[in-house]
Scaffold this active site. Structure first.
Site, PDB file in Angstrom:
ATOM      1  N   HIS A 164       0.827  -1.217   0.000  1.00 56.54           N
ATOM      2  CA  HIS A 164       0.000   0.000   0.000  1.00 56.54           C
ATOM      3  C   HIS A 164       0.859   1.265   0.000  1.00 56.54           C
ATOM      4  CE1 HIS A 164      -3.293  -2.732   1.873  1.00 56.54           C
ATOM      5  NE2 HIS A 164      -3.328  -2.762   0.545  1.00 56.54           N
ATOM      6  N   HIS A 172      -8.302  -7.780  -7.473  1.00 61.12           N
ATOM      7  CA  HIS A 172      -8.579  -8.621  -6.298  1.00 61.12           C
ATOM      8  C   HIS A 172      -8.680  -7.657  -5.115  1.00 61.12           C
ATOM      9  CE1 HIS A 172      -6.517 -11.285  -9.127  1.00 61.12           C
ATOM     10  NE2 HIS A 172      -7.040 -12.336  -8.498  1.00 61.12           N
ATOM     11  N   GLU A 207     -14.053  -8.154  -6.657  1.00 61.76           N
ATOM     12  CA  GLU A 207     -13.784  -9.146  -5.605  1.00 61.76           C
ATOM     13  C   GLU A 207     -14.744 -10.317  -5.795  1.00 61.76           C
ATOM     14  OE1 GLU A 207     -11.622  -9.826  -3.078  1.00 61.76           O
ATOM     15  OE2 GLU A 207     -12.920 -11.542  -2.702  1.00 61.76           O
ATOM     16  N   ASP A 239      -3.567  -8.424  -7.176  1.00 58.28           N
ATOM     17  CA  ASP A 239      -3.136  -8.843  -5.832  1.00 58.28           C
ATOM     18  C   ASP A 239      -3.848 -10.138  -5.426  1.00 58.28           C
ATOM     19  OD1 ASP A 239      -2.145  -8.852  -3.248  1.00 58.28           O
ATOM     20  OD2 ASP A 239      -3.510  -7.287  -2.534  1.00 58.28           O
TER      21      ASP A 239
HETATM   22  N1  SAM Z   1      -5.940  -6.069  -2.711  1.00 59.76           N
HETATM   23  C1  SAM Z   1      -6.464  -6.212  -1.356  1.00 59.76           C
HETATM   24  C2  SAM Z   1      -5.821  -5.199  -0.457  1.00 59.76           C
HETATM   25  O1  SAM Z   1      -4.640  -4.844  -0.702  1.00 59.76           O
HETATM   26  O2  SAM Z   1      -6.480  -4.717   0.470  1.00 59.76           O
HETATM   27  C3  SAM Z   1      -6.231  -7.592  -0.823  1.00 59.76           C
HETATM   28  C4  SAM Z   1      -6.593  -8.707  -1.749  1.00 59.76           C
HETATM   29  S1  SAM Z   1      -6.360 -10.319  -1.104  1.00 59.76           S
HETATM   30  C5  SAM Z   1      -4.649 -10.531  -1.109  1.00 59.76           C
HETATM   31  C6  SAM Z   1      -6.879 -11.323  -2.461  1.00 59.76           C
HETATM   32  C7  SAM Z   1      -8.365 -11.274  -2.702  1.00 59.76           C
HETATM   33  O3  SAM Z   1      -8.637 -11.938  -3.953  1.00 59.76           O
HETATM   34  C8  SAM Z   1      -9.198 -11.994  -1.662  1.00 59.76           C
HETATM   35  O4  SAM Z   1     -10.133 -11.101  -1.112  1.00 59.76           O
HETATM   36  C9  SAM Z   1      -9.899 -13.128  -2.439  1.00 59.76           C
HETATM   37  O5  SAM Z   1     -11.222 -13.380  -1.998  1.00 59.76           O
HETATM   38  C10 SAM Z   1      -9.899 -12.598  -3.841  1.00 59.76           C
HETATM   39  N2  SAM Z   1      -9.945 -13.599  -4.907  1.00 59.76           N
HETATM   40  C11 SAM Z   1      -9.478 -14.885  -4.882  1.00 59.76           C
HETATM   41  N3  SAM Z   1      -9.618 -15.458  -6.081  1.00 59.76           N
HETATM   42  C12 SAM Z   1     -10.171 -14.519  -6.896  1.00 59.76           C
HETATM   43  C13 SAM Z   1     -10.534 -14.518  -8.275  1.00 59.76           C
HETATM   44  N4  SAM Z   1     -10.350 -15.589  -9.056  1.00 59.76           N
HETATM   45  N5  SAM Z   1     -11.066 -13.391  -8.793  1.00 59.76           N
HETATM   46  C14 SAM Z   1     -11.249 -12.298  -8.018  1.00 59.76           C
HETATM   47  N6  SAM Z   1     -10.934 -12.246  -6.699  1.00 59.76           N
HETATM   48  C15 SAM Z   1     -10.391 -13.343  -6.150  1.00 59.76           C
END
Ligand code: SAM
Length: 284
Positions: free
Chosen positions: A19, A42, A119, A165
């Site tokens: 971040h 994500h 998401e 991410d």
């Molecule tokens: N970017 C966020 C942050 O910095 O606050 C954190 C993201 S976290 C590392 C990864 C996220 O990707 C999770 O919330 C998960 O539910 C989501 N996710 C997992 N597989 C996914 C997919 N195929 N497509 C979209 N989102 C997905």
């Protein structure tokens, strides 16, 4: 099956690294008046309560944001990130809320900018939608991120940033992430693309970075912040961020920011901090 929940990890050292770099890139991109589109593939839930049972279970934020948010002498370039965290929390200095990437993007962009947040997890998508409802600058989607380049890129506003991410729960996610980024870059070649990856002892991130470097990109800057030696078998040893189309001369700013973060996040100096051009920009 989606089992990863970012709430367990909110505000940890990897979130701070990711971040802080995102905040620096946004500061560089908002220097021009022209509107900006931010695509977060994500997005997670968007905002985290560090006193929630999910966050308290691991309390990873104690070795992350807790170490940096009131540490002395931060570099000037980190002010937007640190001030954003202070603005979210009570003036008495109690740390309760931590911004996910969507909140970082919302707080560090302007009226003319647009956010496209995605998401897939139903619970986190619901919280994300609620957190951003009524904001006319924001569109929230619930798609598999692999579909996004085809479905949403390039956006109408042609200046911008893509943050990728994923949770990397399965080995094949490294390959899928590489494909997603290269497709996003092909469809929107001028966008800055930031991709976060975990540094684990298995070293699977190396194939991802190599694939990007060989993927026909014009430049590739790689930032890695490790809080443990590379072969430490358990847990997250380090946090990596690869950046395509880094704004001009931002590498110098990021080097200062990263050096300060590393001193705060790894006070014993057990790990390492590197920032290098894997594909140098032409003309440098
Ligand atoms: N970017 C966020 C942050 O910095 O606050 C954190 C993201 S976290 C590392 C990864 C996220 O990707 C999770 O919330 C998960 O539910 C989501 N996710 C997992 N597989 C996914 C997919 N195929 N497509 C979209 N989102 C997905």
């Amino acid at each position: 099956m989606l089992s990863y929940r970012h709430g367990f990890h909110a505000g940890n050292f990897a979130d701070v690294h990711k971040h802080a770099l995102l905040a620096c890139v946004l500061a560089a991109l908002t220097r021009k008046d022209k509107p900006l589109a931010v695509v977060d593939t994500h997005a997670g839930a968007g905002l985290y309560d560090l006193h929630d049972p999910l966050a308290l279970k691991t309390a990873e934020y104690r070795d992350g944001v807790m170490r940096v948010w009131s540490a002395p002498n931060p570099p000037e370039a980190l002010s937007p990130y640190l001030e954003m965290i202070r603005a979210l929390n009570a003036a008495d200095g109690t740390l309760t809320l931590y911004p996910g990437s969507p909140t970082v993007s919302r707080m560090l962009t302007r009226d003319q900018d647009r956010l496209i947040l995605n998401e897939l997890h139903p619970a986190d998508h619901g919280v994300l939608r609620a957190n951003f409802s009524g904001d006319p600058r924001v569109a929230v989607h619930q798609r598999d991120a692999r579909e996004l380049p085809k479905a949403l890129l390039p956006p109408v506003i042609r200046r911008g940033l893509v943050l990728v991410d994923p949770p990397y729960e399965r080995d094949r996610e490294y390959r899928e992430t590489l494909d997603l980024i290269l497709e996003a870059h092909r469809r929107w070649p001028t966008a800055v693309v930031m991709v976060w990856y975990p540094i684990l002892s298995a070293g699977r991130h190396r194939g991802l970075v190599q694939g990007l470097a060989r993927g026909g990109v014009k430049d590739l800057l790689v930032s890695e912040l490790c809080i443990a030696p590379p072969q430490t078998p358990m847990g997250l040893n380090g946090s990596g961020m690869a950046i395509l189309n880094t704004p001009w001369q931002l590498d110098r700013t990021l080097a200062d920011v990263q050096a300060w973060l590393y001193a705060c996040l790894d006070p014993q100096g057990q790990g390492s901090s590197t920032l290098e051009w894997r594909v140098p920009p032409q003309g440098d």
